[in-house]
Design an enzyme around this catalytic site. Structure first.
Site, PDB file in Angstrom:
ATOM      1  N   CYS A 134       0.834  -1.210   0.000  1.00  0.00           N
ATOM      2  CA  CYS A 134       0.000   0.000   0.000  1.00  0.00           C
ATOM      3  C   CYS A 134       0.868   1.259   0.000  1.00  0.00           C
ATOM      4  CB  CYS A 134      -0.924  -0.029   1.222  1.00  0.00           C
ATOM      5  SG  CYS A 134      -1.967   1.436   1.359  1.00  0.00           S
ATOM      6  N   CYS A 137      -0.561   4.086   2.197  1.00  0.00           N
ATOM      7  CA  CYS A 137      -0.341   3.859   3.637  1.00  0.00           C
ATOM      8  C   CYS A 137       1.113   4.133   4.012  1.00  0.00           C
ATOM      9  CB  CYS A 137      -0.646   2.406   4.017  1.00  0.00           C
ATOM     10  SG  CYS A 137      -2.199   1.778   3.414  1.00  0.00           S
ATOM     11  N   ASP A 138       2.037   3.581   3.230  1.00  0.00           N
ATOM     12  CA  ASP A 138       3.431   3.504   3.700  1.00  0.00           C
ATOM     13  C   ASP A 138       4.424   4.352   2.916  1.00  0.00           C
ATOM     14  OD1 ASP A 138       2.597   1.713   5.635  1.00  0.00           O
ATOM     15  OD2 ASP A 138       2.869  -0.018   4.326  1.00  0.00           O
TER      16      ASP A 138
HETATM   17  C1  LIG Z   1       0.103  -3.970   6.690  1.00  0.00           C
HETATM   18  C2  LIG Z   1      -1.024  -3.027   6.337  1.00  0.00           C
HETATM   19  C3  LIG Z   1      -0.858  -1.677   6.525  1.00  0.00           C
HETATM   20  C4  LIG Z   1      -1.902  -0.791   6.251  1.00  0.00           C
HETATM   21  N1  LIG Z   1      -1.708   0.523   6.510  1.00  0.00           N
HETATM   22  C5  LIG Z   1      -2.749   1.378   6.367  1.00  0.00           C
HETATM   23  C6  LIG Z   1      -2.585   2.751   6.724  1.00  0.00           C
HETATM   24  O1  LIG Z   1      -1.505   3.195   7.162  1.00  0.00           O
HETATM   25  N2  LIG Z   1      -3.669   3.568   6.570  1.00  0.00           N
HETATM   26  C7  LIG Z   1      -4.878   3.116   6.092  1.00  0.00           C
HETATM   27  O2  LIG Z   1      -5.827   3.904   6.035  1.00  0.00           O
HETATM   28  N3  LIG Z   1      -5.030   1.819   5.711  1.00  0.00           N
HETATM   29  C8  LIG Z   1      -4.001   0.949   5.827  1.00  0.00           C
HETATM   30  N4  LIG Z   1      -4.150  -0.358   5.444  1.00  0.00           N
HETATM   31  C9  LIG Z   1      -5.394  -0.752   4.747  1.00  0.00           C
HETATM   32  C10 LIG Z   1      -6.536  -0.999   5.738  1.00  0.00           C
HETATM   33  O3  LIG Z   1      -6.127  -1.960   6.673  1.00  0.00           O
HETATM   34  C11 LIG Z   1      -7.780  -1.464   5.000  1.00  0.00           C
HETATM   35  O4  LIG Z   1      -8.142  -0.532   4.005  1.00  0.00           O
HETATM   36  C12 LIG Z   1      -8.956  -1.650   5.961  1.00  0.00           C
HETATM   37  O5  LIG Z   1      -8.630  -2.516   7.025  1.00  0.00           O
HETATM   38  C13 LIG Z   1     -10.176  -2.207   5.223  1.00  0.00           C
HETATM   39  O6  LIG Z   1     -11.201  -2.422   6.152  1.00  0.00           O
HETATM   40  P1  LIG Z   1     -12.385  -3.464   5.852  1.00  0.00           P
HETATM   41  O7  LIG Z   1     -13.238  -3.433   7.070  1.00  0.00           O
HETATM   42  O8  LIG Z   1     -12.990  -3.178   4.551  1.00  0.00           O
HETATM   43  O9  LIG Z   1     -11.682  -4.885   5.678  1.00  0.00           O
HETATM   44  P2  LIG Z   1     -10.687  -5.701   6.613  1.00  0.00           P
HETATM   45  O10 LIG Z   1      -9.894  -4.826   7.483  1.00  0.00           O
HETATM   46  O11 LIG Z   1      -9.970  -6.617   5.685  1.00  0.00           O
HETATM   47  O12 LIG Z   1     -11.658  -6.559   7.541  1.00  0.00           O
HETATM   48  C14 LIG Z   1     -12.415  -7.623   7.043  1.00  0.00           C
HETATM   49  C15 LIG Z   1     -12.749  -8.542   8.190  1.00  0.00           C
HETATM   50  O13 LIG Z   1     -13.670  -9.523   7.739  1.00  0.00           O
HETATM   51  C16 LIG Z   1     -13.344 -10.766   8.324  1.00  0.00           C
HETATM   52  N5  LIG Z   1     -13.859 -11.814   7.465  1.00  0.00           N
HETATM   53  C17 LIG Z   1     -13.497 -12.099   6.180  1.00  0.00           C
HETATM   54  N6  LIG Z   1     -14.216 -13.111   5.703  1.00  0.00           N
HETATM   55  C18 LIG Z   1     -15.058 -13.487   6.696  1.00  0.00           C
HETATM   56  C19 LIG Z   1     -16.057 -14.514   6.796  1.00  0.00           C
HETATM   57  N7  LIG Z   1     -16.303 -15.330   5.786  1.00  0.00           N
HETATM   58  N8  LIG Z   1     -16.744 -14.626   7.950  1.00  0.00           N
HETATM   59  C20 LIG Z   1     -16.484 -13.815   9.006  1.00  0.00           C
HETATM   60  N9  LIG Z   1     -15.538 -12.838   8.968  1.00  0.00           N
HETATM   61  C21 LIG Z   1     -14.855 -12.679   7.827  1.00  0.00           C
HETATM   62  C22 LIG Z   1     -11.819 -10.750   8.415  1.00  0.00           C
HETATM   63  O14 LIG Z   1     -11.347 -11.638   9.420  1.00  0.00           O
HETATM   64  C23 LIG Z   1     -11.535  -9.299   8.736  1.00  0.00           C
HETATM   65  O15 LIG Z   1     -11.428  -9.061  10.128  1.00  0.00           O
HETATM   66  C24 LIG Z   1      -3.129  -1.275   5.706  1.00  0.00           C
HETATM   67  C25 LIG Z   1      -3.280  -2.647   5.469  1.00  0.00           C
HETATM   68  C26 LIG Z   1      -2.264  -3.516   5.786  1.00  0.00           C
HETATM   69  C27 LIG Z   1      -2.447  -4.993   5.550  1.00  0.00           C
END
Ligand SMILES: Cc1cc2nc3c(=O)[nH]c(=O)nc-3n(C[C@H](O)[C@H](O)[C@H](O)COP(=O)(O)OP(=O)(O)OC[C@H]3O[C@@H](n4cnc5c(N)ncnc54)[C@H](O)[C@@H]3O)c2cc1C
Length: 313
Positions: A134, A137-138
């Protein structure tokens, strides 16, 4: 019967839970297969969530979110959802991996997406310690420094251009000598003086020490290898959308999807199916940022409240 089932407990799901319960929905369950918090909990530092000023890890950021939601009545069930389907009467069925199921009037799917790994040695070991997927992010952590970008598609080229504005030099490493991207993007990359193309090159190993990444070794077409000294390696080789819960027994998806498996939504996070909403990284054109996922979750929950209200009148 649940008023609303929220699938996934990352920033999108937790914010949806907060807004749905605080907005008056009575029976709301967030199904999360692991610990709530989502993929940001893997991040060693988050600087771009509004209001964050000191050093904060992704875990630090997310720890208070579930407690805040529970205060307003959100129930958290640690379950993996395997499929969401919809009966003819409009009621959704949430099927879980333990064989049980729940009925819900509305569903918000927030299961996120997972960037693909390129598969070179050290990629997993240094993920979050110099290896990133990303640039938004980084990228800032490498301001004025040299970085490597792996990939040859649209995302890799666009992210290389983004990083070139922050970093002193960007090595764009691609296994072919042609790119799968829009011609004007390729042109812009070629005309950016601080992007160096390293083509016909396969990343073999990311090198590092206990502080993190120090460089990358690539194999070149002529059989030689090249060491590039960089503290940051950005990998853009595709994305797996966690969309399996929407896949029906007949192999079709419950709602309209993009060709890349993301959920098509409108600005209200409505999918093509009434009562079904999608939020966060799994929806089409998601910026894949915590603040955006949280915003999507709030929008989806407000729409779910309106939908449930409409159905009961
Ligand atoms: C290393 C890293 C660094 C990052 N740094 C940043 C940053 O600095 N700033 C920033 O804004 N963003 C950053 N991001 C991106 C950010 O993490 C994502 O954009 C954000 O978390 C997305 O949120 P979400 O709720 O859509 O999905 P997710 O965070 O992916 O959450 C989805 C959830 O659904 C659950 N899930 C999936 N399938 C199922 C299922 N079948 N049944 C039940 N549960 C399920 C998973 O376990 C997970 O907890 C980073 C990501 C990573 C990996």
């Amino acid at each position: 019967m649940l008023d609303c089932a929220i699938i996934g407990g990352g920033p999108a799901g937790l914010t949806a839970g907060l807004y749905a319960t605080r907005g008056g929905l009575e029976n709301v369950v967030m199904f999360e297969k692991g610990m709530p918090g989502g993929q940001i909990t893997m991040s060693s530092e988050i600087e771009n969530y509004p209001g964050v000023t000191g050093h904060m890890t992704g875990m630090d950021l997310m720890i208070p979110w579930p407690e805040q939601c529970q205060r307003f009545g959100l129930k958290h069930e640690m379950s993996e959802v395997i499929r969401v389907s919809r009966r003819e009467d409009g009621i959704f069925i949430v099927n879980k991996s333990d064989g049980s199921s729940d009925e819900a009037k509305s569903v918000i799917v927030c299961t996120g997406s997972t960037p693909k790994r390129a598969g070179f040695v050290g990629e997993d070991l240094y993920f979050g310690r110099g290896v990133s997927t990303c640039a938004t992010c980084d990228g800032f952590f490498y301001k004025g420094k040299e970085v490597a970008v792996i990939g040859g598609g649209d995302t890799a080229l666009e992210e290389a251009l983004y990083l070139a504005k922050i970093c002193s030099r960007v090595y764009l490493i691609h296994r072919r000598d042609t790119f799968r991207s829009a011609p004007n993007t390729i042109e812009r990359v070629k005309n950016t003086s601080n992007i160096e193309l390293v083509v016909n090159a396969i990343p073999e190993e990311v090198l590092g020490d206990k502080m993190g990444v120090t460089g990358i070794r690539v194999a070149l077409k002529d059989g030689s290898t090249r060491h590039i000294d960089v503290p940051g390696v950005f990998v853009f080789v595709g994305n797996n959308v966690n969309n399996q819960v929407l896949l029906q027994e007949d192999g079709t998806f419950l709602c309209d999807m993009t060709p890349w498996g993301e959920v098509n939504v409108n600005l209200s996070m409505k999918t093509s199916v009434p009562g079904l909403f999608a939020a966060g990284d799994m929806r089409a054109e998601a910026p894949k940022q915590v603040v955006c996922a949280a915003g999507d979750g709030a929008v989806a929950a407000l729409q779910a409240i309106a939908y449930v209200d409409e159905q009961s009148h």
